[in-house]
Write an enzyme that holds these catalytic residues in place. Structure first.
Site, PDB file in Angstrom:
ATOM      1  N   MET A  38       0.861  -1.221   0.211  1.00 50.64           N
ATOM      2  CA  MET A  38       0.051   0.175   0.085  1.00 50.64           C
ATOM      3  C   MET A  38       0.809   1.499   0.026  1.00 50.64           C
ATOM      4  SD  MET A  38      -3.026   1.053   2.589  1.00 50.64           S
ATOM      5  CE  MET A  38      -4.286   0.011   2.015  1.00 50.64           C
ATOM      6  N   ASP A  39       0.611   2.169  -1.089  1.00 49.32           N
ATOM      7  CA  ASP A  39       1.467   3.229  -0.864  1.00 49.32           C
ATOM      8  C   ASP A  39       0.510   4.450  -0.530  1.00 49.32           C
ATOM      9  OD1 ASP A  39      -0.454   3.825  -3.101  1.00 49.32           O
ATOM     10  OD2 ASP A  39       1.092   3.567  -4.707  1.00 49.32           O
ATOM     11  N   SER A  40       1.038   5.680  -0.416  1.00 50.96           N
ATOM     12  CA  SER A  40       0.429   6.723  -0.006  1.00 50.96           C
ATOM     13  C   SER A  40      -0.931   7.074  -0.817  1.00 50.96           C
ATOM     14  CB  SER A  40       1.203   8.058   0.157  1.00 50.96           C
ATOM     15  OG  SER A  40       1.730   8.438  -1.114  1.00 50.96           O
TER      16      SER A  40
END
Length: 79
Positions: A38-40
Site C-alpha cells: 500500500m502506497d500513500s
C-alpha cells in the site's frame, strides 16, 4: 452509513479492491506496506472511503500508528 454497519468482510473487500489482492489473504497480521504494498495514494483512498462511506475519521497521526489490518479493525471498533 455509520461505523456500526461496517463488517470485517466489507473492510477486507475494500482493502482488497484498493490493493488488488484476494480478500481471503488479509488477516489481522497483514501489514499494509510490507504485505499489501500500500502506497500513500492507496492509503488516502482507504481513509477517504472510510470517512465517506462509514463516517469513520482517521487522523493522520492515527493513520501513522496503524500498520496492520488488525490494528485498523481494532481502531474502528473503538469509534
Amino acid at each position: 452509513m455509520p461505523a456500526s454497519t461496517l463488517t470485517e468482510a466489507s473492510l477486507k473487500a475494500l482493502i482488497a479492491d484498493i490493493c488488488r489482492v484476494d480478500p481471503a489473504t488479509i488477516t489481522n497480521g497483514t501489514r499494509f506496506i510490507a504485505d499489501l504494498n500500500m502506497d500513500s495514494l492507496a492509503s488516502l483512498d482507504l481513509l477517504t472511503e472510510l470517512e465517506e462511506e462509514w463516517e469513520i475519521e482517521v487522523t493522520q497521526e492515527d493513520a501513522r500508528n496503524i500498520r496492520t489490518y488488525g490494528e485498523l479493525w481494532a481502531f474502528i471498533a473503538t469509534q
